[in-house]
Design a protein around this motif. Sequence first.
Motif, PDB file in Angstrom:
ATOM      1  N   TYR A   1      41.087  12.746  72.752  1.00 47.96           N
ATOM      2  CA  TYR A   1      41.651  13.732  73.688  1.00 47.96           C
ATOM      3  C   TYR A   1      42.880  13.148  74.396  1.00 47.96           C
ATOM      4  CZ  TYR A   1      41.627  16.969  77.726  1.00 47.96           C
ATOM      5  OH  TYR A   1      41.951  17.881  78.703  1.00 47.96           O
ATOM      6  N   GLU A   2      42.732  11.963  74.948  1.00 45.55           N
ATOM      7  CA  GLU A   2      43.852  11.320  75.657  1.00 45.55           C
ATOM      8  C   GLU A   2      45.024  11.078  74.719  1.00 45.55           C
ATOM      9  OE1 GLU A   2      44.144  11.007  78.905  1.00 45.55           O
ATOM     10  OE2 GLU A   2      42.160  11.883  79.121  1.00 45.55           O
TER      11      GLU A   2
ATOM     12  N   CYS B   1      35.780  18.803  73.527  1.00 43.83           N
ATOM     13  CA  CYS B   1      36.910  19.175  74.377  1.00 43.83           C
ATOM     14  C   CYS B   1      37.867  20.015  73.537  1.00 43.83           C
ATOM     15  CB  CYS B   1      37.603  17.944  74.946  1.00 43.83           C
ATOM     16  SG  CYS B   1      38.319  16.872  73.693  1.00 43.83           S
ATOM     17  N   TYR B   2      38.866  20.585  74.210  1.00 45.04           N
ATOM     18  CA  TYR B   2      39.808  21.467  73.519  1.00 45.04           C
ATOM     19  C   TYR B   2      41.229  21.160  73.957  1.00 45.04           C
ATOM     20  CZ  TYR B   2      35.657  24.178  72.401  1.00 45.04           C
ATOM     21  OH  TYR B   2      34.425  24.565  71.942  1.00 45.04           O
ATOM     22  N   VAL B   3      42.156  21.253  72.987  1.00 43.95           N
ATOM     23  CA  VAL B   3      43.588  21.152  73.246  1.00 43.95           C
ATOM     24  C   VAL B   3      44.282  22.261  72.458  1.00 43.95           C
ATOM     25  CG1 VAL B   3      43.526  18.651  73.634  1.00 43.95           C
ATOM     26  CG2 VAL B   3      44.008  19.522  71.333  1.00 43.95           C
TER      27      VAL B   3
ATOM     28  N   LEU C   1      38.007  19.156  69.634  1.00 44.56           N
ATOM     29  CA  LEU C   1      37.707  17.766  69.303  1.00 44.56           C
ATOM     30  C   LEU C   1      36.265  17.513  69.696  1.00 44.56           C
ATOM     31  CD1 LEU C   1      40.918  16.127  70.837  1.00 44.56           C
ATOM     32  CD2 LEU C   1      40.623  17.145  68.577  1.00 44.56           C
TER      33      LEU C   1
ATOM     34  N   ASP D   1      36.770  11.024  73.950  1.00 46.05           N
ATOM     35  CA  ASP D   1      37.645  10.779  75.102  1.00 46.05           C
ATOM     36  C   ASP D   1      38.976  10.171  74.665  1.00 46.05           C
ATOM     37  OD1 ASP D   1      35.887  11.600  77.356  1.00 46.05           O
ATOM     38  OD2 ASP D   1      34.635   9.959  76.623  1.00 46.05           O
TER      39      ASP D   1
ATOM     40  N   ASP E   1      38.575  19.585  79.309  1.00 45.70           N
ATOM     41  CA  ASP E   1      38.254  18.157  79.256  1.00 45.70           C
ATOM     42  C   ASP E   1      36.983  17.899  78.441  1.00 45.70           C
ATOM     43  OD1 ASP E   1      40.416  17.621  80.911  1.00 45.70           O
ATOM     44  OD2 ASP E   1      39.201  17.581  82.736  1.00 45.70           O
ATOM     45  N   PRO E   2      36.829  16.668  77.944  1.00 42.78           N
ATOM     46  CA  PRO E   2      35.601  16.323  77.222  1.00 42.78           C
ATOM     47  C   PRO E   2      34.356  16.579  78.077  1.00 42.78           C
ATOM     48  CG  PRO E   2      37.248  14.625  76.901  1.00 42.78           C
ATOM     49  CD  PRO E   2      37.792  15.560  77.948  1.00 42.78           C
TER      50      PRO E   2
ATOM     51  N   PRO F   1      46.371  20.202  77.158  1.00 39.99           N
ATOM     52  CA  PRO F   1      44.942  20.217  77.480  1.00 39.99           C
ATOM     53  C   PRO F   1      44.448  21.628  77.753  1.00 39.99           C
ATOM     54  CG  PRO F   1      46.220  19.343  79.318  1.00 39.99           C
ATOM     55  CD  PRO F   1      47.181  19.570  78.189  1.00 39.99           C
TER      56      PRO F   1
END
Length: 133
Positions: A91-92, A115-117, A127, A88, A104-105, A101
Amino acid sequence: MGGNSAQLAYVIVYVPDVNKAAEFYQKAFNLEIRPQNKTNSWVEMETGAVTLAFTPLKQRETQLIGGVAPPNAGNNRVDICLNFPDVDAAYEHAISVGASPVADPEDKVWEQKVCYVKDLNENIVRLGSFVGK
């Protein structure tokens, strides 16, 4: 397989600007740039057992293999998977410094949070937590 089994040594990402890509990964994912390898045609990141490296879309090696995906190919070039103790927070942080983004996780059934970016070159970066954490 004996003593002659392969080990992954590098993940090489073809990008328009190697230094911008490396600086983004340093800011977004807290990876260190190996200073002895930082040039305009090759940058290596310290990631542990496998090296993450950036090289230009057009350079001698890519010409030898017939080129790589076109610049508008987006995430077709590579998916990069990075593990973090706190997905988390990772990601943030990545989003706060310019990652886009994608997903989301989310806790997965195999006991991993993922999660993915997208990075600044539209490559997908996954991630994840360490499995079982």
